[in-house]
Design a protein around this motif. Structure first.
Motif, mmCIF file in Angstrom:
data_model
loop_
_atom_site.group_PDB
_atom_site.id
_atom_site.type_symbol
_atom_site.label_atom_id
_atom_site.label_comp_id
_atom_site.label_asym_id
_atom_site.label_seq_id
_atom_site.Cartn_x
_atom_site.Cartn_y
_atom_site.Cartn_z
ATOM 1 N N LEU A 38 -5.009 5.765 -6.365
ATOM 2 C CA LEU A 38 -3.586 5.964 -6.096
ATOM 3 C C LEU A 38 -2.875 4.633 -5.894
ATOM 4 O O LEU A 38 -1.664 4.602 -5.694
ATOM 5 C CB LEU A 38 -3.404 6.841 -4.858
ATOM 6 C CG LEU A 38 -4.059 8.220 -4.915
ATOM 7 C CD1 LEU A 38 -3.862 8.962 -3.590
ATOM 8 C CD2 LEU A 38 -3.516 9.049 -6.078
ATOM 9 N N THR A 39 -3.634 3.546 -5.953
ATOM 10 C CA THR A 39 -3.108 2.225 -5.616
ATOM 11 C C THR A 39 -2.969 1.288 -6.804
ATOM 12 O O THR A 39 -2.333 0.246 -6.690
ATOM 13 C CB THR A 39 -4.026 1.552 -4.594
ATOM 14 O OG1 THR A 39 -5.297 1.283 -5.219
ATOM 15 C CG2 THR A 39 -4.226 2.424 -3.362
ATOM 16 N N GLY A 40 -3.566 1.645 -7.933
ATOM 17 C CA GLY A 40 -3.578 0.757 -9.078
ATOM 18 C C GLY A 40 -4.805 -0.119 -9.142
ATOM 19 O O GLY A 40 -5.070 -0.746 -10.166
ATOM 20 N N GLY A 41 -5.591 -0.184 -8.044
ATOM 21 C CA GLY A 41 -6.837 -0.931 -8.025
ATOM 22 C C GLY A 41 -8.019 -0.003 -8.232
ATOM 23 O O GLY A 41 -7.909 1.028 -8.903
ATOM 24 N N ASP A 42 -9.134 -0.360 -7.644
ATOM 25 C CA ASP A 42 -10.331 0.482 -7.720
ATOM 26 C C ASP A 42 -10.853 0.707 -6.302
ATOM 27 O O ASP A 42 -11.900 0.179 -5.915
ATOM 28 C CB ASP A 42 -11.396 -0.168 -8.600
ATOM 29 C CG ASP A 42 -12.591 0.754 -8.852
ATOM 30 O OD1 ASP A 42 -12.421 1.993 -8.749
ATOM 31 O OD2 ASP A 42 -13.687 0.235 -9.137
ATOM 32 N N PRO A 43 -10.129 1.504 -5.519
ATOM 33 C CA PRO A 43 -10.487 1.669 -4.109
ATOM 34 C C PRO A 43 -11.726 2.541 -3.911
ATOM 35 O O PRO A 43 -12.084 3.359 -4.765
ATOM 36 C CB PRO A 43 -9.251 2.368 -3.527
ATOM 37 C CG PRO A 43 -8.729 3.173 -4.684
ATOM 38 C CD PRO A 43 -8.953 2.311 -5.901
ATOM 39 N N LYS A 44 -12.356 2.351 -2.776
ATOM 40 C CA LYS A 44 -13.412 3.262 -2.334
ATOM 41 C C LYS A 44 -12.744 4.599 -2.044
ATOM 42 O O LYS A 44 -11.783 4.667 -1.282
ATOM 43 C CB LYS A 44 -14.074 2.683 -1.084
ATOM 44 C CG LYS A 44 -15.227 3.454 -0.531
ATOM 45 C CD LYS A 44 -15.946 2.658 0.556
ATOM 46 C CE LYS A 44 -15.048 2.336 1.737
ATOM 47 N NZ LYS A 44 -15.787 1.637 2.816
ATOM 48 N N VAL A 45 -13.247 5.688 -2.644
ATOM 49 C CA VAL A 45 -12.560 6.975 -2.506
ATOM 50 C C VAL A 45 -13.373 8.031 -1.751
ATOM 51 O O VAL A 45 -12.797 8.930 -1.136
ATOM 52 C CB VAL A 45 -12.130 7.541 -3.879
ATOM 53 C CG1 VAL A 45 -11.084 6.640 -4.517
ATOM 54 C CG2 VAL A 45 -13.326 7.743 -4.802
ATOM 55 N N GLY A 94 -3.959 2.788 3.191
ATOM 56 C CA GLY A 94 -4.073 1.527 3.913
ATOM 57 C C GLY A 94 -4.089 1.708 5.412
ATOM 58 O O GLY A 94 -4.263 0.733 6.155
ATOM 59 N N ASN A 95 -3.927 2.952 5.886
ATOM 60 C CA ASN A 95 -3.893 3.225 7.322
ATOM 61 C C ASN A 95 -5.259 3.561 7.905
ATOM 62 O O ASN A 95 -5.383 3.723 9.123
ATOM 63 C CB ASN A 95 -2.925 4.385 7.606
ATOM 64 C CG ASN A 95 -1.495 4.029 7.259
ATOM 65 O OD1 ASN A 95 -1.041 2.923 7.513
ATOM 66 N ND2 ASN A 95 -0.783 4.973 6.655
ATOM 67 N N GLY A 96 -6.278 3.680 7.051
ATOM 68 C CA GLY A 96 -7.618 3.970 7.540
ATOM 69 C C GLY A 96 -7.777 5.360 8.125
ATOM 70 O O GLY A 96 -8.694 5.601 8.913
#
Length: 278
Positions: A38-45, A94-96
């Motif tokens: 959802l961020t444009g990167g490759d986040p841990k999901v 980004g809020n954890g």
């Protein structure tokens, strides 16, 4: 005379921008869960526990990024013929504010018999749920974007519950053939089906609204505010005894503490482009 795209379309300019992520379209969600980025990167999901039926590696756990889910690395970890269960659905805001289930028997499923459940994180309707890490901090505004398939078509089932009591907080739930959004004691409803749907719901400060698959919003007048201290839950009741567990799949859930009505079309277009819902 030249009229710029921004001037002509305002918020709708985003519909013609290729590759823009959810958080670029509408920054600062309060919480955001998906198996895609959802961020444009490759986040841990997601963090997944594998059930190998007591064989080597049984109950091992591992984190996966969005690309590792789509590449098949998650399925490879779970292994042929085995099941995989969600221990943590990581928050991409980004809020954890991760959604967690420590009890193995209450973890929703993501891989069954060695195959990815492509409709999303799957809740069994009996005892599966995820618990957020912290409260959302909502007051008088809120927006929800939910990609789900609800398998129960009768009765009252919790999808996302953010309440201290039955009339204090906000909740997305299904009741019979309707999808409903309640803010304090006021609710709005829209007819749904058992196929995968995109539900959008808003508390604007003056109205409680809900719509499905880009359709007209159903609205009820509401100027209430909330100050919830209970931790929200996905798939069951947030306060008192857990009950009325949802049966079905959730592919994506994005929550804002702001009114995102102006960004509705852009966000729904982004979501629908990925899932091809309507």
């Amino acid at each position: 005379m030249h009229i710029s795209l921004d001037s002509a379309l305002g918020q709708q300019r985003r519909l013609n921008q290729v590759g823009e992520s959810i958080t670029q379209i509408a920054p600062d969600p309060a919480a955001a869960y998906s198996l895609r980025s959802l961020t444009g990167g490759d986040p841990k999901v997601v963090r997944v526990r594998r059930d190998t039926g007591g064989a080597a590696g049984d109950n091992d756990e591992e984190d996966f990024t969005a690309s590792e889910v789509s590449s098949g690395a998650l399925v490879d970890f779970v292994g042929s013929g085995n099941d995989g269960f969600v221990e943590t659905w990581y928050d991409q805001s980004g809020n954890g504010n991760n959604a967690v289930q420590a009890t193995a028997g209450s973890q929703p499923k993501i891989v069954e018999a060695g195959a990815l459940l492509t409709k999303g994180v799957t809740f069994d309707g009996t005892n599966d749920s995820l618990v957020l890490t912290s409260t959302l901090g909502q007051t008088n505004l809120g927006s929800y974007f939910l990609v789900s398939e609800i398998n129960n078509t009768s009765g009252f089932k919790f999808i996302f519950d953010n309440r201290d009591s039955g009339s204090d907080g906000s909740i997305l739930f299904s009741e019979n053939a309707d999808m409903k959004f309640q803010f304090q004691s006021t609710s709005a409803a829209v007819s749904t089906s058992t196929s995968t749907s995109l539900t959008s719901a808003f508390q604007t400060g003056s109205n409680t609204t809900i719509g499905i698959n880009g359709g007209t919003l159903s609205s009820a007048s509401n100027t209430s505010t909330i100050n919830v201290t209970t931790i929200p839950k996905i798939g069951t009741k947030s306060f008192s005894t857990e009950q009325n567990f949802m049966a079905g799949e959730i592919a994506e859930l994005i929550v804002y503490n702001t009114d995102q009505t102006d960004n509705r079309t852009a966000l729904e277009t982004n979501i629908n482009s990925h899932y091809s819902i309507f």
